[in-house]
Motif scaffolding. Structure first.
Motif, PDB file in Angstrom:
ATOM      1  N   THR A  92       0.837  -1.302  -0.026  1.00 28.25           N
ATOM      2  CA  THR A  92       0.004   0.037   0.131  1.00 28.25           C
ATOM      3  C   THR A  92       1.028   1.237   0.020  1.00 28.25           C
ATOM      4  N   VAL A  93       0.575   2.165  -0.856  1.00 29.74           N
ATOM      5  CA  VAL A  93       1.308   3.539  -0.970  1.00 29.74           C
ATOM      6  C   VAL A  93       0.180   4.623  -1.061  1.00 29.74           C
ATOM      7  N   LYS A  94       0.509   5.729  -0.650  1.00 27.67           N
ATOM      8  CA  LYS A  94      -0.046   6.935  -0.641  1.00 27.67           C
ATOM      9  C   LYS A  94      -0.665   7.270  -2.188  1.00 27.67           C
ATOM     10  N   ASP A  95       0.557   7.357  -3.117  1.00 27.90           N
ATOM     11  CA  ASP A  95       0.464   7.861  -4.450  1.00 27.90           C
ATOM     12  C   ASP A  95      -0.018   7.123  -5.484  1.00 27.90           C
ATOM     13  N   GLU A  96      -1.161   7.090  -6.182  1.00 29.32           N
ATOM     14  CA  GLU A  96      -1.636   6.373  -7.561  1.00 29.32           C
ATOM     15  C   GLU A  96      -0.561   5.900  -8.337  1.00 29.32           C
ATOM     16  N   THR A  97       0.071   7.181  -8.851  1.00 27.36           N
ATOM     17  CA  THR A  97       1.061   7.019  -9.948  1.00 27.36           C
ATOM     18  C   THR A  97       2.276   6.106  -9.411  1.00 27.36           C
ATOM     19  N   GLN A  98       2.541   6.200  -8.245  1.00 23.14           N
ATOM     20  CA  GLN A  98       3.904   5.379  -7.546  1.00 23.14           C
ATOM     21  C   GLN A  98       3.132   3.969  -7.490  1.00 23.14           C
ATOM     22  N   PHE A 119     -10.426 -12.195   6.461  1.00 21.70           N
ATOM     23  CA  PHE A 119     -11.618 -12.726   6.292  1.00 21.70           C
ATOM     24  C   PHE A 119     -12.100 -11.722   5.118  1.00 21.70           C
ATOM     25  N   ALA A 120     -13.159 -12.281   4.411  1.00 23.49           N
ATOM     26  CA  ALA A 120     -13.560 -11.638   3.251  1.00 23.49           C
ATOM     27  C   ALA A 120     -14.232 -10.209   3.541  1.00 23.49           C
ATOM     28  N   TYR A 121     -15.099 -10.284   4.712  1.00 20.26           N
ATOM     29  CA  TYR A 121     -15.626  -8.850   5.191  1.00 20.26           C
ATOM     30  C   TYR A 121     -14.696  -7.815   5.695  1.00 20.26           C
ATOM     31  N   GLN A 122     -13.548  -8.401   6.254  1.00 17.93           N
ATOM     32  CA  GLN A 122     -12.390  -7.330   6.616  1.00 17.93           C
ATOM     33  C   GLN A 122     -11.420  -6.807   5.310  1.00 17.93           C
ATOM     34  N   ILE A 123     -11.340  -7.655   4.282  1.00 19.83           N
ATOM     35  CA  ILE A 123     -10.592  -7.154   3.037  1.00 19.83           C
ATOM     36  C   ILE A 123     -11.709  -6.116   2.503  1.00 19.83           C
ATOM     37  N   LYS A 124     -13.058  -6.391   2.424  1.00 19.72           N
ATOM     38  CA  LYS A 124     -13.762  -5.471   1.764  1.00 19.72           C
ATOM     39  C   LYS A 124     -13.855  -4.026   2.432  1.00 19.72           C
ATOM     40  N   GLU A 125     -14.016  -4.074   3.867  1.00 19.56           N
ATOM     41  CA  GLU A 125     -13.913  -2.894   4.757  1.00 19.56           C
ATOM     42  C   GLU A 125     -12.964  -2.137   4.370  1.00 19.56           C
ATOM     43  N   ASN A 126     -11.760  -2.540   3.590  1.00 19.65           N
ATOM     44  CA  ASN A 126     -10.550  -1.583   3.335  1.00 19.65           C
ATOM     45  C   ASN A 126     -10.653  -1.147   2.214  1.00 19.65           C
ATOM     46  N   GLU A 164     -12.105   1.161  -1.164  1.00 20.06           N
ATOM     47  CA  GLU A 164     -12.976   2.480  -1.304  1.00 20.06           C
ATOM     48  C   GLU A 164     -14.084   1.788  -2.250  1.00 20.06           C
ATOM     49  N   ASN A 165     -14.153   0.849  -3.101  1.00 21.97           N
ATOM     50  CA  ASN A 165     -15.321   0.340  -3.828  1.00 21.97           C
ATOM     51  C   ASN A 165     -15.387  -1.004  -3.535  1.00 21.97           C
ATOM     52  N   GLU A 166     -16.386  -1.760  -3.062  1.00 28.86           N
ATOM     53  CA  GLU A 166     -16.438  -2.911  -2.452  1.00 28.86           C
ATOM     54  C   GLU A 166     -16.613  -4.054  -3.839  1.00 28.86           C
ATOM     55  N   ASP A 167     -16.915  -3.458  -5.130  1.00 30.51           N
ATOM     56  CA  ASP A 167     -16.824  -4.282  -6.180  1.00 30.51           C
ATOM     57  C   ASP A 167     -15.440  -4.640  -6.795  1.00 30.51           C
ATOM     58  N   ASP A 168     -14.557  -3.930  -6.363  1.00 32.80           N
ATOM     59  CA  ASP A 168     -13.080  -4.321  -6.412  1.00 32.80           C
ATOM     60  C   ASP A 168     -12.678  -5.419  -5.837  1.00 32.80           C
ATOM     61  N   ILE A 210      -0.546 -10.869  -8.975  1.00 32.14           N
ATOM     62  CA  ILE A 210      -1.058  -9.689  -8.457  1.00 32.14           C
ATOM     63  C   ILE A 210      -2.234  -9.077  -9.055  1.00 32.14           C
ATOM     64  N   SER A 211      -2.634  -8.404  -8.337  1.00 34.12           N
ATOM     65  CA  SER A 211      -3.958  -7.569  -8.762  1.00 34.12           C
ATOM     66  C   SER A 211      -3.739  -6.219  -9.491  1.00 34.12           C
ATOM     67  N   PRO A 212      -4.423  -5.582 -10.190  1.00 34.20           N
ATOM     68  CA  PRO A 212      -4.230  -4.130 -10.715  1.00 34.20           C
ATOM     69  C   PRO A 212      -4.106  -3.130  -9.515  1.00 34.20           C
ATOM     70  N   VAL A 213      -4.071  -2.043  -9.483  1.00 31.99           N
ATOM     71  CA  VAL A 213      -4.014  -1.178  -8.591  1.00 31.99           C
ATOM     72  C   VAL A 213      -5.176  -1.104  -7.872  1.00 31.99           C
ATOM     73  N   ILE A 214      -5.568  -1.185  -6.791  1.00 35.69           N
ATOM     74  CA  ILE A 214      -7.022  -0.930  -5.980  1.00 35.69           C
ATOM     75  C   ILE A 214      -7.079   0.157  -4.946  1.00 35.69           C
ATOM     76  N   LYS A 215      -7.879   0.862  -5.458  1.00 36.34           N
ATOM     77  CA  LYS A 215      -7.962   2.232  -4.301  1.00 36.34           C
ATOM     78  C   LYS A 215      -8.328   1.542  -2.987  1.00 36.34           C
ATOM     79  N   THR A 216      -7.654   2.010  -2.129  1.00 37.60           N
ATOM     80  CA  THR A 216      -8.253   1.442  -0.634  1.00 37.60           C
ATOM     81  C   THR A 216      -8.426   2.672   0.247  1.00 37.60           C
TER      82      THR A 216
END
Length: 494
Positions: A233-239, A277-284, A286-290, A302-308
């Protein structure tokens, strides 16, 4: 004579504090015992004036007298007690400083006759007459000190009387102080005129049954699957996007990226997701559909970059998911924790339905019979008036036998319903803290305020005036309170 002189100046009661006196002949032994020659230390300011610990100051006098008070109450004078003493004394000194400043601005000075009348009682004999022998036994220096303290006392009393009233009156008319209209007084006196009593039952939300927990788990079992994942997890989307591309192109390993760049909000030091747990990951997210992009990850992919919620994340699969076992007690504990933390509405709905069933039975067979059938106890609330927050002007709501109603005096929904019901009415279910409650109006009492109640009311109003004045004064930007820091640096043991 000695007792009289020790008592000199003990007539000023400063607002809402333990009794604090303007004392004659205060010594400095206490001050020096606490920290060597600890005189001249400032504990803060009022209107730019230092509140100083030095012999003869209002602050030092208050410290001495609060200490005496604590000792008289049998309080052990340890460091905690002294810290409170200094706090109380500081507040007292602020008030006396503010009062004297206000009176000084008005130009008021006690007349010589006022001072003489106030001094006279200290030199009376057993028959209540002035005794020159007693007077002559006191040194001129002590007489001057007494006169000085009496003058200060009268100055402070002038402020107190002008703002909060005094015991001086002519018939029903009270001299000095704030005035209130008769209509206001009648209204406040009438607060106790109608009182209502109730029988109550309460359904405790913490007793949510295991069968309902299991049922919820069965209906939402996928929330409790666990996943083997790592995350960066990093703060900047570009990074984040740059890192994702570098990992995908084998320019940097996922593990090295964790070590060098990850904020580790959602992982341990090695990047491993522990709350998995699935519910804990979802809570983190920004968009639960991700979540769909995470749950399908194969090992090492690895996954794409996901906004948390705390930045931008890249997830890596570490292995297969583990399906939840509804028969496992550990899984049931997880489900229970999830419901109590995230699904209070589910619990509330369950007990609300139970309360509605209770009401239906109570309407047909009576309150007691319905309580017995539902397995709940009836708790009575004695008659009380409409009194938000149990203010001392009126009688209070006593919830000692109905713990579900401990905060009922500040629950507007309860008070509105309780005082609009007719005798014998049963309420709808009402949430009260950790309970769903039902209550029945059992008695309405009406009484007229008597003269004694009016006298008590006057004292209560004066107390509120003084309390408000103290709160306003001590929260004023003119007050600089450094008691904690000064006491810690100069008096507390290291």
């Amino acid at each position: 004579m000695k007792n009289k002189m020790l008592w000199v100046g003990s007539v000023i009661i400063l607002i809402l504090s333990v009794i604090c006196f303007v004392v004659f002949g205060v010594g400095t032994e206490l001050i020096r015992a606490l920290k060597g020659e600890g005189n001249g230390i400032s504990f803060g300011k009022y209107n730019g004036k230092d509140i100083v610990l030095a012999p003869g100051t209002d602050f030092a006098n208050a410290v001495q007298n609060y200490t005496n008070y604590f000792q008289q109450q049998g309080q052990e004078l340890d460091q905690t007690a002294y810290f409170y003493i200094y706090n109380y004394a500081f507040n007292s000194a602020v008030q006396s400083t503010a009062y004297k400043d206000s009176v000084k601005k008005s130009g008021y000075k006690p007349s010589s006759k006022e001072i003489s009348r106030a001094i006279l009682p200290y030199f009376l004999n057993a028959d209540g007459k002035f005794d020159p022998k007693i007077y002559n036994q006191v040194s001129n220096a002590d007489k001057e000190s007494l006169k000085s303290n009496i003058t200060e006392q009268l100055t402070l009393q002038r402020f107190s009387d002008d703002n909060f009233g005094s015991s001086k009156s002519l018939g029903d008319y009270t001299f000095y102080g704030l005035k209130s209209s008769e209509k206001e007084s009648e209204f406040l006196a009438s607060l106790n005129s109608e009182k209502r009593a109730f029988d109550t039952v309460a359904f405790d939300k913490s007793s949510y049954p295991a069968s309902e927990i299991k049922k919820f788990g069965e209906e939402n079992i996928q929330l409790f699957d666990s996943y083997a994942l790592s995350v960066i997890t990093v703060k900047d989307e570009t990074q984040a996007k740059k890192l994702q591309a570098q990992i995908a192109n084998n320019e940097i390993t996922f593990a090295d990226a964790v070590t060098e760049y990850s904020e580790k909000y959602y992982s341990d030091g090695d990047g491993v997701v522990k709350q998995n747990f699935a519910y804990q990951i979802k809570e983190n997210l920004e968009n639960e559909d991700d979540f769909a992009q995470i749950q399908s990850l194969a090992k090492d992919s690895i996954s794409p970059v996901i906004k948390t919620k705390r930045g931008y994340s890249i997830y890596q699969g570490r292995g297969e998911k583990t399906g939840a076992d509804i028969e496992d007690s550990a899984t049931l504990d997880v489900i229970k924790n999830y419901i109590t933390t995230n699904k209070q509405d589910v619990i509330e709905s369950y007990f609300t339905e139970k309360a509605k069933s209770f009401i239906s039975r109570a309407t047909i067979s009576g309150f007691e019979s319905a309580a017995s059938e539902a397995g709940v106890e009836i708790a009575s609330i004695p008659a009380f008036p409409l009194n938000y927050s149990n203010v001392s002007i009126a009688s209070s709501l006593d919830s000692s036998k109905a713990k579900a109603f401990v905060n009922a005096s500040t629950n507007e929904d309860f008070l509105k319903k309780a005082f609009s019901m007719k005798l014998g009415d049963i309420s709808e279910p009402l949430s009260m803290g950790n309970y769903i409650t039902v209550f029945k109006l059992t008695d309405i009492q009406n009484e007229k305020a008597d003269d004694d109640a009016s006298d008590v009311l006057k004292n209560e109003i004066a107390s509120y005036d003084q309390s408000s004045a103290q709160s306003a004064l001590l929260s004023s930007p003119k007050v600089e309170n450094n008691v904690f820091m000064t006491y810690s640096n100069n008096f507390a043991s290291r």
